[in-house]
Design a protein around this motif. Structure first.
Motif, short mmCIF file in Angstrom:
data_model
loop_
_atom_site.label_atom_id
_atom_site.label_comp_id
_atom_site.label_asym_id
_atom_site.label_seq_id
_atom_site.Cartn_x
_atom_site.Cartn_y
_atom_site.Cartn_z
N ARG A 135 0.82 -1.22 0.00
CA ARG A 135 0.00 0.00 0.00
C ARG A 135 0.85 1.26 0.00
O ARG A 135 0.51 2.27 -0.64
CB ARG A 135 -0.92 -0.01 1.23
CG ARG A 135 -1.91 1.13 1.26
CD ARG A 135 -2.79 1.09 2.49
NE ARG A 135 -2.07 1.50 3.69
CZ ARG A 135 -2.66 1.76 4.85
NH1 ARG A 135 -3.97 1.62 4.98
NH2 ARG A 135 -1.96 2.13 5.90
N TYR A 136 1.96 1.21 0.69
CA TYR A 136 2.86 2.36 0.83
C TYR A 136 3.28 2.92 -0.53
O TYR A 136 3.60 4.10 -0.65
CB TYR A 136 4.07 1.93 1.66
CG TYR A 136 5.31 2.77 1.52
CD1 TYR A 136 5.36 4.06 2.05
CD2 TYR A 136 6.43 2.28 0.87
CE1 TYR A 136 6.50 4.83 1.93
CE2 TYR A 136 7.58 3.05 0.75
CZ TYR A 136 7.61 4.32 1.28
OH TYR A 136 8.74 5.08 1.15
N ASP A 182 1.92 6.23 -1.82
CA ASP A 182 2.47 7.49 -1.32
C ASP A 182 3.58 8.03 -2.23
O ASP A 182 3.90 9.21 -2.18
CB ASP A 182 3.05 7.29 0.09
CG ASP A 182 1.96 7.00 1.10
OD1 ASP A 182 1.07 7.85 1.27
OD2 ASP A 182 1.99 5.91 1.72
N HIS A 210 -6.92 -0.23 -2.51
CA HIS A 210 -6.73 0.17 -1.11
C HIS A 210 -7.80 1.14 -0.60
O HIS A 210 -7.53 1.90 0.34
CB HIS A 210 -5.33 0.75 -0.91
CG HIS A 210 -4.24 -0.24 -1.17
ND1 HIS A 210 -4.07 -1.38 -0.40
CD2 HIS A 210 -3.29 -0.30 -2.15
CE1 HIS A 210 -3.05 -2.08 -0.88
NE2 HIS A 210 -2.56 -1.45 -1.93
N ALA A 236 -10.33 3.43 1.10
CA ALA A 236 -10.33 4.76 1.71
C ALA A 236 -8.95 5.40 1.73
O ALA A 236 -8.83 6.62 1.60
CB ALA A 236 -10.90 4.67 3.13
N TYR A 237 -7.91 4.58 1.89
CA TYR A 237 -6.55 5.13 1.93
C TYR A 237 -6.22 5.81 0.61
O TYR A 237 -5.67 6.92 0.59
CB TYR A 237 -5.55 4.00 2.22
CG TYR A 237 -4.13 4.49 2.39
CD1 TYR A 237 -3.73 5.07 3.60
CD2 TYR A 237 -3.21 4.36 1.38
CE1 TYR A 237 -2.43 5.52 3.76
CE2 TYR A 237 -1.90 4.81 1.54
CZ TYR A 237 -1.52 5.39 2.73
OH TYR A 237 -0.24 5.85 2.91
N ALA A 238 -6.56 5.16 -0.50
CA ALA A 238 -6.30 5.74 -1.81
C ALA A 238 -7.14 6.99 -2.04
O ALA A 238 -6.66 7.99 -2.59
CB ALA A 238 -6.57 4.71 -2.91
N GLN A 258 -8.20 9.05 0.15
CA GLN A 258 -7.63 10.13 0.97
C GLN A 258 -6.45 10.79 0.24
O GLN A 258 -6.34 12.02 0.20
CB GLN A 258 -7.17 9.57 2.32
CG GLN A 258 -6.57 10.62 3.25
CD GLN A 258 -6.08 10.01 4.56
OE1 GLN A 258 -6.18 8.81 4.77
NE2 GLN A 258 -5.56 10.83 5.44
N LEU A 259 -5.58 9.97 -0.36
CA LEU A 259 -4.45 10.50 -1.11
C LEU A 259 -4.91 11.27 -2.34
O LEU A 259 -4.34 12.31 -2.69
CB LEU A 259 -3.52 9.35 -1.54
CG LEU A 259 -2.74 8.64 -0.42
CD1 LEU A 259 -1.98 7.45 -0.98
CD2 LEU A 259 -1.79 9.61 0.27
N LYS A 275 -6.25 14.66 -1.26
CA LYS A 275 -5.13 15.52 -0.85
C LYS A 275 -4.43 16.11 -2.08
O LYS A 275 -4.12 17.31 -2.13
CB LYS A 275 -4.14 14.71 -0.01
CG LYS A 275 -2.96 15.49 0.50
CD LYS A 275 -2.05 14.60 1.34
CE LYS A 275 -0.82 15.36 1.83
NZ LYS A 275 0.09 14.48 2.63
#
Length: 206
Positions: free
Chosen positions: A141-142, A145, A165, A167-169, A171-172, A175
Motif C-alpha cells: 500500500r505504501y 504514497d 486500497h 479509503a486510503y487511496a 484520501q491520497l 489531498k
C-alpha cells in the motif's frame, strides 16, 4: 514453436505431452534442444503476442482439446535476461543495475511486481507511470504514497488505486486534488496581480 521475430529458427518443432506440463517444463525442453537458457526465453501466444507465464499449464493455453498450440519463441538479450533473473531473486537489486537497465520499464515493472517498496528505488519517471505504480501498490500500500501527485488527477488511476486500497487511496487522491486546486488558485491570483500592475503603469507615468 514458430521462428523468432528476426526470422531465425531458434528451435525446431517438437511434441510434448500436455497433461500436467507447465510452460516452465517446456522451456527446459527448449534449453536441452536449442541450448537457449531458460532465463533467455520468452514465449508468446501466436496471434495475440501475449506472453505466457512459467506456471501456466500447457493444456490451458488452448480452448479445445487436441487443438494445435503454436507459440513464438523470443530469445532475450543475455544482459537483459540476467538482469531480470537477478531482479526476480532480489527485487531491490534494480538500483544496482547500470543506468540504461534501471531506465528499462519492463525491468522496473518486474521488480515492483515482486516487491512494491522497490518503487522508492526506481527512476523518478516510473512514479508517474500508472501501470508501474499500481503494480507496486498491489504488493504494498505504501507505494501509493510515492505516486506522482499528477497521477491522482487521472480518474481512471484514482479508481484503480481505490479498488486496491479503498479509503486510503481516496484520501491520497483528495489531498493531491486539493493541492492542485490551491496551486491553480495561486496562479490565477498572480496573473490577476500582473494585469492590475500593467493597467496602473501608464497612469503613474503621466
Amino acid at each position: 514453436l514458430d521462428q523468432g521475430f528476426t526470422g531465425e529458427v531458434l528451435c525446431e518443432p517438437f511434441r510434448i505431452s500436455r497433461a500436467q506440463s507447465t510452460v516452465r517444463k517446456l522451456k527446459e525442453l527448449i534449453e536441452k534442444r536449442a541450448q537457449i537458457p531458460v532465463h533467455e526465453q520468452k514465449l508468446l501466444a501466436l496471434g495475440s503476442n501475449a506472453a505466457v507465464r512459467d506456471e501456466q499449464l500447457v493444456e490451458d493455453l488452448t480452448e479445445r482439446d487436441h487443438e494445435e498450440l503454436r507459440l513464438v519463441l523470443v530469445r532475450l538479450e543475455a544482459r537483459w535476461a540476467e538482469a531480470l533473473q537477478a531482479i526476480e531473486k532480489v527485487p531491490g537489486s534494480l538500483c544496482q543495475l547500470p543506468i540504461d537497465l534501471r531506465q528499462d520499464r519492463d525491468l522496473t515493472l518486474a521488480a515492483v511486481s515482486c516487491d512494491g517498496s522497490v518503487l522508492e528505488l526506481a527512476e523518478a519517471k516510473f512514479r508517474a507511470d500508472p501501470e508501474v505504480v499500481l503494480a507496486a501498490a498491489a504488493r504494498q500500500r505504501y507505494a501509493l504514497d510515492l505516486a506522482d501527485p499528477l497521477l491522482w488527477l487521472d480518474p481512471e488511476f484514482a479508481r484503480a488505486a481505490a479498488g486496491l486500497h479503498g479509503a486510503y487511496a481516496l484520501q491520497l487522491a483528495r489531498k493531491a486534488q486539493a493541492a492542485q486546486g490551491n496551486a491553480d488558485a495561486r496562479k490565477a491570483q498572480c496573473a490577476g496581480s500582473d494585469g492590475e500592475q500593467e493597467l496602473m503603469a501608464p497612469s503613474q507615468s503621466r
